[in-house]
Design an enzyme around this catalytic site. Structure first.
Site, PDB file in Angstrom:
ATOM      1  N   GLU A 450       0.784  -1.254   0.000  1.00 48.15           N
ATOM      2  CA  GLU A 450       0.000   0.000   0.000  1.00 48.15           C
ATOM      3  C   GLU A 450       0.809   1.293   0.000  1.00 48.15           C
ATOM      4  OE1 GLU A 450      -2.942  -0.435   3.143  1.00 48.15           O
ATOM      5  OE2 GLU A 450      -4.128  -1.796   1.923  1.00 48.15           O
ATOM      6  N   GLU A 549      -7.140  -7.607  -1.629  1.00 48.65           N
ATOM      7  CA  GLU A 549      -7.510  -7.420  -0.224  1.00 48.65           C
ATOM      8  C   GLU A 549      -8.930  -6.935  -0.147  1.00 48.65           C
ATOM      9  OE1 GLU A 549      -5.488  -4.949   2.553  1.00 48.65           O
ATOM     10  OE2 GLU A 549      -3.531  -5.772   2.077  1.00 48.65           O
TER      11      GLU A 549
HETATM   12  C1  BMA Z   1      -5.093  -3.523   4.609  1.00 46.46           C
HETATM   13  C2  BMA Z   1      -3.835  -4.259   4.975  1.00 46.46           C
HETATM   14  C3  BMA Z   1      -3.463  -4.103   6.390  1.00 46.46           C
HETATM   15  C4  BMA Z   1      -4.654  -3.979   7.281  1.00 46.46           C
HETATM   16  C5  BMA Z   1      -5.919  -4.391   6.608  1.00 46.46           C
HETATM   17  C6  BMA Z   1      -7.145  -4.214   7.454  1.00 46.46           C
HETATM   18  O1  BMA Z   1      -4.979  -2.266   4.211  1.00 46.46           O
HETATM   19  O2  BMA Z   1      -2.815  -4.024   4.102  1.00 46.46           O
HETATM   20  O3  BMA Z   1      -2.632  -2.999   6.506  1.00 46.46           O
HETATM   21  O4  BMA Z   1      -4.443  -4.696   8.426  1.00 46.46           O
HETATM   22  O5  BMA Z   1      -6.103  -3.649   5.472  1.00 46.46           O
HETATM   23  O6  BMA Z   1      -7.357  -2.855   7.763  1.00 46.46           O
END
Ligand code: BMA
Length: 890
Positions: A450, A549
């Site tokens: 990120e 994610e």
């Molecule tokens: C994302 C990940 C982590 C984090 C997760 C939950 O952005 O890369 O940095 O723990 O979300 O917020």
């Protein structure tokens, strides 16, 4: 300077056969902070695990100890001391070196008062020469550790610029400025984890005595660099090093269990790189889980008939396909093709499985990774805020066919870019890539987590005039330092590199490595969290090329909570204790909002039962959310699904956040710290099934009279040889196991793909089954193929709107099938929703399936225990059961 020395010494340090190792691990280390703790303890270990064993501190994972024990690492320094004896033979050796597999983190090492070396990264192994004058028969080694918290602070003060963020959000109870130390970033806290910032030696440690008059050759690395499609041959790069000047080696390479071998007499001068050519006809391909087997071959290297070392390798090609689609379609594809087979990635994100790595057994890693494989995953992302895992981790992923998207350990921060820092990073990348590159499971390196998005979207409010410098620094670290280091040692075409996750892939490069919108759904990968949205509604999620994610939190089980407190009054949803463990602001409020929107709330007056039911509801909420996201991604996976108006579609991967937990807390994990599968993990196994039926009502939760609404049933097939089966769907009301209507049809596939089985006008169908309101009816389908059966339930209304009847859920019998496996037969008189089975803490394992809806009067599920269960009776396997109906009881 020590790094240079380290490489020089690596060359000197080698071959087991002509050296003697003196282990320095063991339980006779003394640690002291000279203030309030002195203890005898065990290495591998850290101050925390040693002090726990010495009964000097309570369990750091209990109560508020994460904060109460902070003084251990943020007030002062620690010294680790050990006495050891050396024989005269050893003392007579020509050379002696000391080796640390891992040391955490900033330390100064002396033996008998002689300076030996300094360490400042937990991500590289260290080897230091020990001059003979420093050693005697009785010796003392002292390792003086600096507080990592104070070190990071001092480094930041010495750096002549600010490098935000300065601290983590207060809700994380964290330490600050972790970007100034090459240490596990999340050990200073994360939005799911505690800040223990441990100090210690988590890996192996030994002295090694050599006779340097002999030629020593070391196998540095093996890499399956590329595949020549024209000649059908593999190029395997081998790097060797030696302690000698110019000499001629007689090397032999053998690929065990094949007819392939290669011998050469070749000039060697300290370093030697050889590219081997292996015919494809001699080996079988390594495939991701679900696509074939994972044959591994041992490549053995010898010199003059003496074995030097070996590496286990697997033969597969990896392409990250980023092509344009042609006229009228914007953006590019982003998908993995393994052995020329496009793969829809089904996976999750991996974090460290404990704050203290020395507590993580190989069995624990095996069980977690088996749980990924059992959940039909084919990829995990080793997330950049954690650690490079130990060798056995990668041996398991190779064996299970779990591909790895491997971040380097940089996350959610800007970083310093002064020379010492960059040199340190360079050494880290070279060391880790060489250590890991033989593993076929690693299919991609990624620069960070990120940080491209953080710069592009200016998360840390960098003033306008400093933005250009910030961007230059980004390129300096991730491109000029990290990417170039990777390319130095990981040559060929078989392992792509991306600078960040999320990024736009090639498009980010075209935009000088920082795209205007790294989250562009038409390029690369995307991270998406939409806590304000209706999380069960698929259409609230973006249609991306690759979703690396996304996710939502849930609470771990009551058993797990009791590992953190013995006081039941702590166990109240949203009270101060639970909030203390919730490291992400407002997540419990968001959780409550999603639960309330979809599910009936508990009505009991018993506060512990209320909390238990909230756990159950939070897990249903997470499970249904993940399934909605997955169905959304999978239905858009076909290239034909690209919408010509928006160019969106062709989603080729989903890795939800996150598979595992670092401790016991409300988090996004689908497997609890103690390995219990949350309901979400059972849903992942279902939603990632290789043959999978999807039922969709469009628009979402349409009114029964909506003339434009449609209900459609599709099958997704990932079996490359095709399949055929029967889709049978029934419409039920929740007061009877007899369906109001049953319909179905045959579906057959010659190859992989998605097929629509049937689509009906919703209003007509509802009229036919006399459903005057969507909450009166529910659809349940089953696809039967090749002796398999997979179900799918479609809620036509939110579960909270249904009138739940007592299903009279009972366990009819529990039979032991083997030392680890049990068959549990359940009965119901009416449909039961979200049937959940659980076993007490003394047994760990998983049910297949669990969290399901029951529309049949009888059903048998299995329970697999990770450990053999002897003398089975109700006390050893006390299976608890519940369903959504129970939440409505007083
Ligand atoms: C994302 C990940 C982590 C984090 C997760 C939950 O952005 O890369 O940095 O723990 O979300 O917020």
């Amino acid at each position: 300077m020590f790094q240079r020395l380290f490489y020089l010494l690596l060359v000197l340090f080698v071959s087991r056969s002509i050296s003697t190792r003196i282990p320095l691990v063991g339980d006779d280390w003394t640690i002291t902070n000279k203030i309030n703790h002195t203890a005898l303890g065990r290495i591998p270990g850290s101050i925390h695990t040693i002090l726990i064993a010495a009964n000097q501190i309570p369990d750091p994972y209990m109560g508020y100890n994460d904060v109460d024990l902070r003084y251990l690492v943020n007030t002062g320094d620690w010294t680790f001391t050990k006495n050891f004896t050396l024989t005269s033979d050893i003392l007579a050796s020509n050379q002696i070196a000391i080796h640390f597999d891992q040391i955490d983190t900033v330390s100064n090492i002396t033996i008998n008062g002689c300076p030996i070396g300094r360490t400042h990264s937990m991500f590289i192994a260290y080897t230091f020469n020990v001059t003979s004058g420093c050693l005697k028969t009785e010796n003392q080694i002292d390792i003086d550790f600096e507080s990592p918290v104070l070190y990071a602070k001092r480094q930041s003060i010495a750096y002549n610029d600010t490098v935000p963020p300065n601290c983590t959000p207060d809700v994380q109870h964290g330490e600050c400025l972790v970007q100034f130390i090459r240490k596990e970033p999340c050990s200073f806290s994360w939005d799911w984890g505690p800040a223990f910032a441990p100090i210690g030696i988590p890996g192996d440690l030994y002295l090694e005595a050599f006779n340097t008059t002999e030629i020593i050759i070391q196998l540095e690395s093996v890499n399956l660099a590329s595949f020549n499609a024209a000649n059908k041959t593999w190029q395997v790069d081998v790097m060797l090093s030696s302690n000698n000047d110019q000499f001629t080696s007689d090397l032999k390479f053998i690929l065990e269990n094949t007819t392939w071998s290669y011998e050469t007499s070749i000039a060697f001068n300290h370093n030697l790189s050889i590219s081997l050519t292996i015919s494809d006809s001699l080996v079988k391909r390594w495939w991701p889980n679900g696509y074939g087997s994972q044959p591994l071959y041992n490549l053995v290297v010898s010199n003059q008939g003496k074995v030097i070392d070996s590496r286990s390798i697997g033969f597969r090609t990896v392409q990250l396909i980023q092509h344009e689609y042609g006229t009228g379609i914007n953006g590019s594809s982003f998908y993995f093709s393994i052995n020329s087979q496009p793969i829809f990635v089904k996976g999750s994100n991996w974090i460290p499985s404990d704050a203290f790595q020395e507590r993580v057994s190989n069995d624990k890693l095996e069980r977690l990774l088996r749980s990924a494989q059992l959940a039909n995953m084919n990829m995990l992302r080793i997330w950049g805020g954690g650690i490079y895992e130990r060798n056995s981790f990668y041996e398991i992923t190779d064996r299970l066919g779990i591909m790895l998207w491997h971040d380097f350990m940089f996350a959610c921060s800007l970083y310093p870019v002064d020379k010492p820092f960059l040199n340190n990073v360079h050494d880290e990348i070279i060391y880790q890539v060489k250590r890991l590159q033989s593993h076929p499971s690693i299919v991609l390196w990624s620069g960070n987590n990120e940080n491209e998005a953080a710069v592009a979207e200016n998360w840390y409010q960098v003033p306008e005039e400093k933005m250009n410098k910030t961007k230059e620094d980004y390129v300096e670290l991730y491109v000029n330092t990290i990417m170039n280091a990777v390319k130095e040692v990981d040559k060929g075409t078989n392992r792509p590199f991306v600078t960040s996750s999320p990024s736009n892939g090639l498009e980010s490069i075209a935009e000088h490595y920082i795209a205007a919108d790294p989250q562009d759904p038409l390029y690369g990968d995307v991270h998406f969290y939409g806590y304000q949205n209706d999380s069960w509604n698929s259409t609230t999620y973006p249609i991306t090329r690759f979703l690396s994610e996304t996710g939502i939190q849930s609470l771990p089980s009551l058993d797990t909570w009791y590992e953190t407190t013995s006081n039941s009054s702590d166990l109240v949803f949203n009270n101060s204790f639970i909030l203390h463990r919730e490291h992400s602001g407002n997540q419990l409020t968001a959780m409550m909002y999603h639960i309330e929107s979809n599910l009936p709330l508990p009505v009991t007056n018993d506060s512990l039962l209320y909390f238990t039911q909230m756990i159950y509801l939070s897990q249903i909420n997470q499970a249904m959310t993940l399934k909605s996201i997955s169905d959304h991604c999978r239905i858009h996976s076909s290239v034909d699904m690209i919408d010509p108006k928006t160019s969106k579609g062709h989603t080729m991967g989903l890795m939800y956040w996150q598979i595992n937990d670092i401790w016991q807390a409300p988090t996004w994990a689908t497997i609890e710290y103690g390995l219990k599968w949350k309901m979400g993990h059972n849903y992942v196994r279902h939603m990632y099934a290789p043959v999978y039926p999807i039922a969709i009502l469009k628009p979402y939760l349409a009114n029964v009279t909506d003339e434009n609404a449609e209900i459609s049933f599709s099958i997704i097939n990932e079996l490359v040889n095709g399949t055929r089966g029967d889709l049978v769907c029934s419409i039920y009301s929740l007061d009877s196991l007899t369906p109001r209507l049953t319909f179905g049809g045959d579906v057959s596939f010659a190859t992989t793909g998605i097929q629509n089985a049937f689509t009906y006008p919703y209003a007509l169908l509802m009229k036919r089954v006399r459903c005057n309101d969507s909450s009166e009816c529910i659809v349940h389908c089953s696809f039967n193929y090749q002796q398999n059966q997979i179900g799918q339930t479609l809620f036509l209304s939110r579960p909270k709107n249904y009138k739940l009847s007592n299903p009279n859920l009972q366990i009819e019998s529990i039979k032991q099938l083997s030392s680890t496996d049990f068959a549990i037969t359940l009965t119901v008189e009416r449909p039961a929703l979200f049937v959940w089975l659980d076993v007490p803490v003394n047994v760990t394992g998983y049910f297949l399936p669990n969290g399901f809806n029951m529309f049949e009067p009888k059903m048998t599920v299995t329970f697999h225990s990770w450990e053999p269960v002897t003398h089975f009776d109700k006390a050893t396997l006390d299976v608890q059961h519940t369903s959504l109906y129970d939440v409505t009881l007083l």
